[in-house]
Design an enzyme around this catalytic site. Structure first.
Site, PDB file in Angstrom:
ATOM      1  N   CYS A  21      24.392  45.355 -11.830  1.00 54.38           N
ATOM      2  CA  CYS A  21      25.776  45.351 -12.311  1.00 54.38           C
ATOM      3  C   CYS A  21      26.806  45.139 -11.205  1.00 54.38           C
ATOM      4  O   CYS A  21      28.006  45.125 -11.485  1.00 54.38           O
ATOM      5  CB  CYS A  21      26.074  46.650 -13.059  1.00 54.38           C
ATOM      6  SG  CYS A  21      26.100  48.130 -12.030  1.00 54.38           S
ATOM      7  N   CYS A  48      24.856  51.526 -14.569  1.00 54.84           N
ATOM      8  CA  CYS A  48      23.995  50.774 -15.501  1.00 54.84           C
ATOM      9  C   CYS A  48      22.609  51.368 -15.696  1.00 54.84           C
ATOM     10  O   CYS A  48      21.860  50.910 -16.552  1.00 54.84           O
ATOM     11  CB  CYS A  48      23.880  49.317 -15.066  1.00 54.84           C
ATOM     12  SG  CYS A  48      22.867  49.069 -13.591  1.00 54.84           S
ATOM     13  N   CYS A  61      21.341  53.809 -10.707  1.00 48.63           N
ATOM     14  CA  CYS A  61      22.747  53.444 -10.679  1.00 48.63           C
ATOM     15  C   CYS A  61      23.470  54.202 -11.791  1.00 48.63           C
ATOM     16  O   CYS A  61      23.045  54.166 -12.950  1.00 48.63           O
ATOM     17  CB  CYS A  61      22.904  51.941 -10.880  1.00 48.63           C
ATOM     18  SG  CYS A  61      24.623  51.391 -11.009  1.00 48.63           S
ATOM     19  N   CYS A  71      23.299  54.499   3.328  1.00 46.81           N
ATOM     20  CA  CYS A  71      24.233  55.608   3.192  1.00 46.81           C
ATOM     21  C   CYS A  71      24.948  55.415   1.851  1.00 46.81           C
ATOM     22  O   CYS A  71      25.806  54.541   1.718  1.00 46.81           O
ATOM     23  CB  CYS A  71      25.196  55.548   4.369  1.00 46.81           C
ATOM     24  SG  CYS A  71      26.282  56.925   4.520  1.00 46.81           S
ATOM     25  N   CYS A 113      24.527  47.542  -6.484  1.00 47.02           N
ATOM     26  CA  CYS A 113      23.467  47.477  -7.488  1.00 47.02           C
ATOM     27  C   CYS A 113      23.293  46.007  -7.871  1.00 47.02           C
ATOM     28  O   CYS A 113      24.266  45.329  -8.201  1.00 47.02           O
ATOM     29  CB  CYS A 113      23.864  48.294  -8.714  1.00 47.02           C
ATOM     30  SG  CYS A 113      22.736  48.097 -10.113  1.00 47.02           S
TER      31      CYS A 113
END
Length: 150
Positions: free
Chosen positions: A116, A67, A64, A138, A113
């Site tokens: 976060c 984070c 991510c 995607c 995510c």
């Protein structure tokens, strides 16, 4: 880079866990570029075929961008020809959360995510992807960073 934008409202509900990383809007804006902020925090979308990882072939772990949490492994990335990096499964455990997205006049499944609650993209189910799961995660390139492997 061209982006589309929409706001899905606040992440978090009675059915999804609270984010572990919590920052103010000002803190996210200071950390992220305008394009990253628009996608990750406002649920925007990169224009197809413009992202840095669309045609990426290196091995490694995709994290991510907001984070740093591990989300996908390169072994699960596949050519879907949809214009965005596609994966057939996230990392085991609770790397991502999914929720219903009814914007754009249709029901889709948004992918965030789990750490976060940043917007990553959408997941689609369908036969014909030629993957073990028949799923296509995607994901916007701007939502990811690649930690190259050996």
């Amino acid at each position: 880079m061209g982006l589309f934008s929409r706001n899905t409202g606040d992440a978090g509900s009675d059915t999804e866990p609270a984010p572990k990383v919590v920052k103010t809007d000002e803190e996210w804006r200071a950390q992220l570029s305008p394009a990253e902020y628009q996608v990750l925090r406002q649920a925007g979308t990169e224009r197809p075929f413009t992202g840095e990882y669309t045609d990426e072939k290196r091995t490694g772990v995709y994290r991510c961008r907001a984070c740093g949490s591990e989300l996908f492994r390169s072994e699960t990335k596949f050519e879907s020809h949809c214009g965005w990096p596609s994966f057939f499964t996230p990392l085991a455990g609770e790397a991502v959360i999914e929720r219903t997205d009814t914007t754009m006049g249709m029901a889709r499944t948004e992918v965030l995510c789990a750490n976060c609650h940043s917007h990553l993209g959408h997941v689609f189910a369908g036969e014909g992807y030629g993957t073990p799961t028949d799923l296509r995660y995607c994901i916007n390139s701007v939502s990811l960073t690649l930690e190259p492997g050996e």
